[in-house]
Design an enzyme around this catalytic site. Structure first.
Site, PDB file in Angstrom:
ATOM      1  N   TRP A 354       0.835  -1.207   0.000  1.00 26.43           N
ATOM      2  CA  TRP A 354       0.000   0.000   0.000  1.00 26.43           C
ATOM      3  C   TRP A 354       0.871   1.259   0.000  1.00 26.43           C
ATOM      4  O   TRP A 354       0.384   2.357  -0.226  1.00 26.43           O
ATOM      5  CB  TRP A 354      -0.942   0.011   1.212  1.00 26.43           C
ATOM      6  CG  TRP A 354      -0.302   0.237   2.562  1.00 26.43           C
ATOM      7  CD1 TRP A 354       0.810  -0.372   3.043  1.00 26.43           C
ATOM      8  CD2 TRP A 354      -0.742   1.140   3.579  1.00 26.43           C
ATOM      9  NE1 TRP A 354       1.082   0.073   4.311  1.00 26.43           N
ATOM     10  CE2 TRP A 354       0.148   1.002   4.678  1.00 26.43           C
ATOM     11  CE3 TRP A 354      -1.793   2.031   3.698  1.00 26.43           C
ATOM     12  CZ2 TRP A 354       0.022   1.736   5.851  1.00 26.43           C
ATOM     13  CZ3 TRP A 354      -1.926   2.762   4.878  1.00 26.43           C
ATOM     14  CH2 TRP A 354      -1.022   2.609   5.936  1.00 26.43           C
ATOM     15  N   ASP A 355       2.157   1.065   0.231  1.00 25.87           N
ATOM     16  CA  ASP A 355       3.109   2.175   0.176  1.00 25.87           C
ATOM     17  C   ASP A 355       2.912   2.974  -1.112  1.00 25.87           C
ATOM     18  O   ASP A 355       3.028   4.199  -1.132  1.00 25.87           O
ATOM     19  CB  ASP A 355       4.550   1.645   0.187  1.00 25.87           C
ATOM     20  CG  ASP A 355       4.852   0.732   1.370  1.00 25.87           C
ATOM     21  OD1 ASP A 355       3.936   0.041   1.826  1.00 25.87           O
ATOM     22  OD2 ASP A 355       6.011   0.701   1.811  1.00 25.87           O
ATOM     23  N   GLU A 497       0.920  -2.731  12.469  1.00 21.54           N
ATOM     24  CA  GLU A 497       1.178  -4.175  12.375  1.00 21.54           C
ATOM     25  C   GLU A 497       1.587  -4.796  13.705  1.00 21.54           C
ATOM     26  O   GLU A 497       1.907  -5.981  13.762  1.00 21.54           O
ATOM     27  CB  GLU A 497       2.224  -4.435  11.294  1.00 21.54           C
ATOM     28  CG  GLU A 497       1.681  -4.090   9.906  1.00 21.54           C
ATOM     29  CD  GLU A 497       2.706  -4.208   8.797  1.00 21.54           C
ATOM     30  OE1 GLU A 497       3.911  -4.115   9.084  1.00 21.54           O
ATOM     31  OE2 GLU A 497       2.288  -4.376   7.635  1.00 21.54           O
ATOM     32  N   LYS A 611       3.048   0.416  16.025  1.00 24.54           N
ATOM     33  CA  LYS A 611       4.235   0.490  15.168  1.00 24.54           C
ATOM     34  C   LYS A 611       4.239   1.803  14.387  1.00 24.54           C
ATOM     35  O   LYS A 611       5.252   2.426  14.169  1.00 24.54           O
ATOM     36  CB  LYS A 611       4.178  -0.694  14.210  1.00 24.54           C
ATOM     37  CG  LYS A 611       5.314  -0.792  13.226  1.00 24.54           C
ATOM     38  CD  LYS A 611       5.136  -2.043  12.366  1.00 24.54           C
ATOM     39  CE  LYS A 611       6.269  -2.255  11.397  1.00 24.54           C
ATOM     40  NZ  LYS A 611       6.074  -3.466  10.594  1.00 24.54           N
ATOM     41  N   GLN A 612       3.044   2.215  13.916  1.00 21.67           N
ATOM     42  CA  GLN A 612       2.947   3.325  12.969  1.00 21.67           C
ATOM     43  C   GLN A 612       1.554   3.944  13.048  1.00 21.67           C
ATOM     44  O   GLN A 612       0.669   3.399  13.703  1.00 21.67           O
ATOM     45  CB  GLN A 612       3.203   2.816  11.559  1.00 21.67           C
ATOM     46  CG  GLN A 612       2.202   1.769  11.102  1.00 21.67           C
ATOM     47  CD  GLN A 612       2.721   0.901   9.968  1.00 21.67           C
ATOM     48  OE1 GLN A 612       3.179  -0.195  10.203  1.00 21.67           O
ATOM     49  NE2 GLN A 612       2.641   1.397   8.745  1.00 21.67           N
TER      50      GLN A 612
HETATM   51  O1  IFM Z   1       3.692  -1.445   3.920  1.00 19.22           O
HETATM   52  C1  IFM Z   1       4.628  -1.357   4.941  1.00 19.22           C
HETATM   53  C2  IFM Z   1       3.908  -1.580   6.250  1.00 19.22           C
HETATM   54  O2  IFM Z   1       2.944  -0.601   6.485  1.00 19.22           O
HETATM   55  C3  IFM Z   1       4.883  -1.585   7.398  1.00 19.22           C
HETATM   56  N1  IFM Z   1       5.872  -2.602   7.164  1.00 19.22           N
HETATM   57  C4  IFM Z   1       6.640  -2.388   5.947  1.00 19.22           C
HETATM   58  C5  IFM Z   1       5.727  -2.359   4.732  1.00 19.22           C
HETATM   59  C6  IFM Z   1       6.542  -2.073   3.459  1.00 19.22           C
HETATM   60  O3  IFM Z   1       7.115  -0.806   3.512  1.00 19.22           O
END
Ligand code: IFM
Length: 785
Positions: A354-355, A497, A611-612
């Site tokens: 999804w990046d 994640e 994580k994010q």
């Molecule tokens: O898509 C990302 C994910 O959100 C976090 N782990 C790494 C992936 C690839 O950059």
């Protein structure tokens, strides 16, 4: 690293390494990678060192080693290595004395150079200038040049150089042995075929050796070895003499769209490739470089962003982002996506996440929509894999793979990952099974593209079908809760994640709801206004029936609401009940992922730690749904619990801090985001640059400080410059119009100037919102902010 060595017209264009350290080879190999979206060449040095990673990738040439591994982008044969021997001893910076050392990537020209003055352990002193580029003009072409000057005595120099196919992807050999040839004693050719996908790679190279401008006499020794073809040229250099070696190479594959057809013949491919090399090498290194620079000039003309900042680094950071966004993107071919590490390393196996849609695509949609369209078409080409995945999981419509490779590969997320520190086993990666939000990320991105460009043709050919299929998928995922009398989405991973197998992840539910709502809206549009599209898609997808499902379910989808007491939206059903621990140590970490030194993923799953960005991204994508108070409350709750362990986190936080009017915080987060690759961590880019983070830098500038948004199909520009910036200038495209945006700041007084660059007589007026007021203009607009 030194980012301030560019002067005058090269100010803020140069990424430099000022000392050689064999422990940190990966940093420059990745950051200084070269490429053109077709080829990606990691910048390993000419001479070889333990720990180096030599990578040559061709976009889209995926291969699967065996049934136990997922498909990945194979590491093609290396043409960059040159073994240089001085009086029989190998040149290596690990021996002898380095008198001068500087390696520079010129972002403006795409040329990599290395200047070295070195004294061997036996006292021979030499000067080396290495240069190389991957052509932006001829996508197949790579130029290298080495200048070697004998500084203090006569010496015998030997150069061993050619094509080396003995490389692997961390141990995995993706190619059959192949055929090696030397034509006319100078054109080297290696033909290799990938083991499973059967893609032919043709690599050619030719050398030219001159001493003080005169071609060297004497034929090189020809060597053919296992997966290898090289030449060894011995040259006598008198003191003060300079040897120049020019090496021009090219790479073609049977996956190139010109060759990927029923009449394909390897004979034709190899002939074409050799013919191309023979004619290109006549231009010499300099000629080929100049052609490539011209293309780079076009790039900078088109994308250029100017930042007047107290920190020169900011200008450099956005150029670095632009540079990599260009070299990682297969703009030449709509059958390919962008890898999470671009083409700069083996990390994430070249797969797309999804990046692309949420982090990178906005850059293209706003500045080069044709490329954005190609990237979306790639997702269209993978739709059968998405349908297959849906079916295999008991769903309908299109369930897009979490990780994507070649268009027919379907889901390619590996199943096992890093060590679990408690069990000592590999940790299971659940993303490929349950990280479902990627489907709505794609739907969102295509709608965003449509709104910004107005590209009806795209929607009719691809967009509606994708949107409807994704909506069908979501409708089939909904689980009815008899107790709550609402639909839930259970057992997912959201963007965060660190939380697996959760129910009702807010981001997932809102985005699924958004997708179905949009599908309902566009069902009416196509039915009423596009009967041909409606008829076709109704037959193909059973649109009428799908619509009935959407209508009956959409209003009953559970959308987690802000809690009454503090306005916090639960990230999922259980997040807010989990244990709260002191995260200070991990928040102040030097290296990401430090929490895994103390906990395994299962334990992390039970802690309120992220994580994010997760819930917070909703405030960016669907910003009109939430009030500022809600945004602030959730920021205050979640940000302290977010470790920014993913490179996708900081840029979004910076943009949101802008929205919350905390410009100091926004700027500091932007600076951190910009340092994910460029920063002092010498190991962070070993597996490749962080593609999403680079897209995030662009969004941080344009959508964060520049305040550009498309909201409900309308343009809004609400710039807010941080105190370090006095001027920001950038281009965007809006519905086919190129707009030049300038934001100035003088003693806290800010002004916005918009100039329409593409003016035609019957051009429609442009309407946009600035600071809550609507403006309409045709050519120019100035607003006091
Ligand atoms: O898509 C990302 C994910 O959100 C976090 N782990 C790494 C992936 C690839 O950059």
């Amino acid at each position: 690293m030194d980012y301030a060595s560019g002067e005058n017209e090269l100010k803020n264009w140069i990424i430099a390494e000022t000392g050689f350290n064999p422990d940190y080879l990966g940093k420059c190999e990745a950051m200084m990678a070269l490429g053109n979206g077709y080829l990606g060449l990691r910048s390993a040095t000419e001479e070889s060192y333990v720990g180096e990673v030599r990578n040559l990738f061709v976009a889209g040439t995926f291969n699967r080693f065996d049934e136990y591994e997922v498909t990945e982008l194979p590491n093609g044969a290396d043409i960059t290595r040159m073994d240089i021997r001085i009086n029989g001893k190998r040149f290596s910076l690990e021996n002898g004395k380095i008198r001068k050392y500087k390696r520079m990537l010129n972002l403006k020209t795409g040329e990599l150079t290395r200047h070295i003055r070195w004294v061997s352990p036996r006292g021979e002193e030499l000067e080396f200038v290495f240069r190389r580029f991957v052509s932006l003009n001829n996508l197949h072409c790579i130029g290298m040049r080495a200048e070697i000057t004998a500084m203090n005595q006569d010496m015998e120099v030997s150069i061993e150089s050619g094509i080396n196919g003995q490389l692997t992807n961390t141990g995995v050999q993706h190619f059959h042995e192949g055929e090696k040839r030397i034509f006319e004693k100078k054109y080297l050719q290696l033909i290799q075929t990938t083991t499973q996908s059967k893609i032919d790679f043709v690599v050619n190279t030719v050398h030219q050796y001159r001493v003080d401008g005169k071609e060297v006499d004497g034929e090189p020794k020809m060597v053919i070895d296992r997966r290898k073809v090289v030449l060894i040229q011995d040259i006598k250099l008198n003191r003060g003499q300079k040897l120049v070696v020019e090496k021009i190479s090219n790479v073609y594959t049977s996956r190139d769209k010109e060759y990927d057809h029923g009449d394909y013949s390897l004979e034709v491919l190899r002939k074409d490739a050799l013919f191309n090399l023979k004619s290109e090498c006549k231009k010499g290194y300099e000629g080929l470089l100049q052609e490539s620079i011209k293309k780079w000039e076009e790039v900078w003309e088109k994308y250029s962003i100017c930042i007047d900042s107290l920190q020169d680094f900011d200008q450099l950071a956005i150029r670095f982002a632009h540079y990599h966004l260009v070299i990682m993107t297969p703009a030449h071919d709509h059958r390919m996506g962008i890898g999470a590490k671009g083409l700069s390393g083996e990390g994430y196996k070249g797969h797309s996440f999804w990046d692309t849609e949420i982090y990178i695509l906005p850059f293209f949609t706003y500045t080069d929509p044709q490329i954005a369209r190609k990237l979306l078409e790639y997702r269209y080409h993978t739709i059968d894999g998405a349908r297959k995945k849906a079916k295999e999981n008991g769903y309908e419509g299109a369930m897009y793979p979490w990780e994507s490779a070649w268009k027919d590969d379907g889901e390619v997320t590996p199943v096992w990952g890093a060590v679990d520190i408690v069990t000592g086993k590999a940790t299971k990666i659940w993303s490929g099974f349950i990280e479902k939000h990627i489907s709505s990320d794609i739907a969102f991105a295509l709608w965003q593209y449509y709104m910004i460009t107005g590209d009806e043709d795209f929607m009719e050919k691809y967009g509606y079908e994708m949107l409807f299929e994704i909506a069908k998928f979501w409708a089939s995922c909904l689980e009815w809760s008899e107790e709550k009398k609402e639909y839930h989405i259970n057992d997912v991973i959201g963007p965060d994640e660190y939380k697996e197998h959760v129910n009702n992840n807010a981001f997932t539910n809102y985005m699924a709801h958004w997708t179905i709502s949009k599908a309902i809206d566009y069902y009416h549009v196509v039915k009423e206004k596009k009967p041909e599209v409606y008829g076709r898609l109704n037959v193909l997808l059973g649109l009428d029936e799908a619509y009935r499902h959407w209508i009956s379910k959409v209003d009953k989808i559970y959308l987690p609401q802000p809690r009454q007491e503090d306005l916090v939206i639960p990230q999922d059903d259980t997040y807010l009940q989990k244990e709260i621990i002191d995260l200070t140590e991990y928040k102040n970490q030097k290296h990401v992922g430090s929490i895994f030194r103390d906990y395994n993923l299962e334990q992390v799953n039970n802690i309120q730690v992220s994580k994010q960005a997760d819930t917070l991204i909703l405030f960016y994508l669907l910003e009109n749904l939430f009030t500022k108070d809600i945004k602030r409350a959730n920021w205050n709750y979640y940000e302290p619990k977010t470790l920014h362990d993913s490179s996708l986190s900081l840029s979004i936080h910076s943009i949101l801090a802008c929205d919350l009017d905390d410009l100091e915080l926004a700027y500091s987060l932007f600076e951190r985001a910009a340092r994910i690759d460029l920063g002092p961590n010498m190991k962070s880019s070993d597996h490749g640059i962080h593609a999403a983070a680079l897209g995030g830098i662009w969004q941080g500038v344009v959508c964060g400080f520049g305040g550009v948004r498309m909201l409900n199909g309308e343009l809004r520009i609400d710039p807010k410059l941080p105190k370090e910036w006095s001027r920001l200038e950038f281009p965007i495209e809006w519905r086919g119009n190129r707009l030049h945006i300038v934001v100035t700041k003088d003693k806290e007084k800010q002004r916005l100037y918009i100039t329409r660059m593409s003016n035609h007589d019957n051009a429609q007026a442009i309407t946009l919102e600035v600071r809550g007021r609507k403006y309409t203009f045709k050519e120019r607009l100035m607003v006091n902010l």
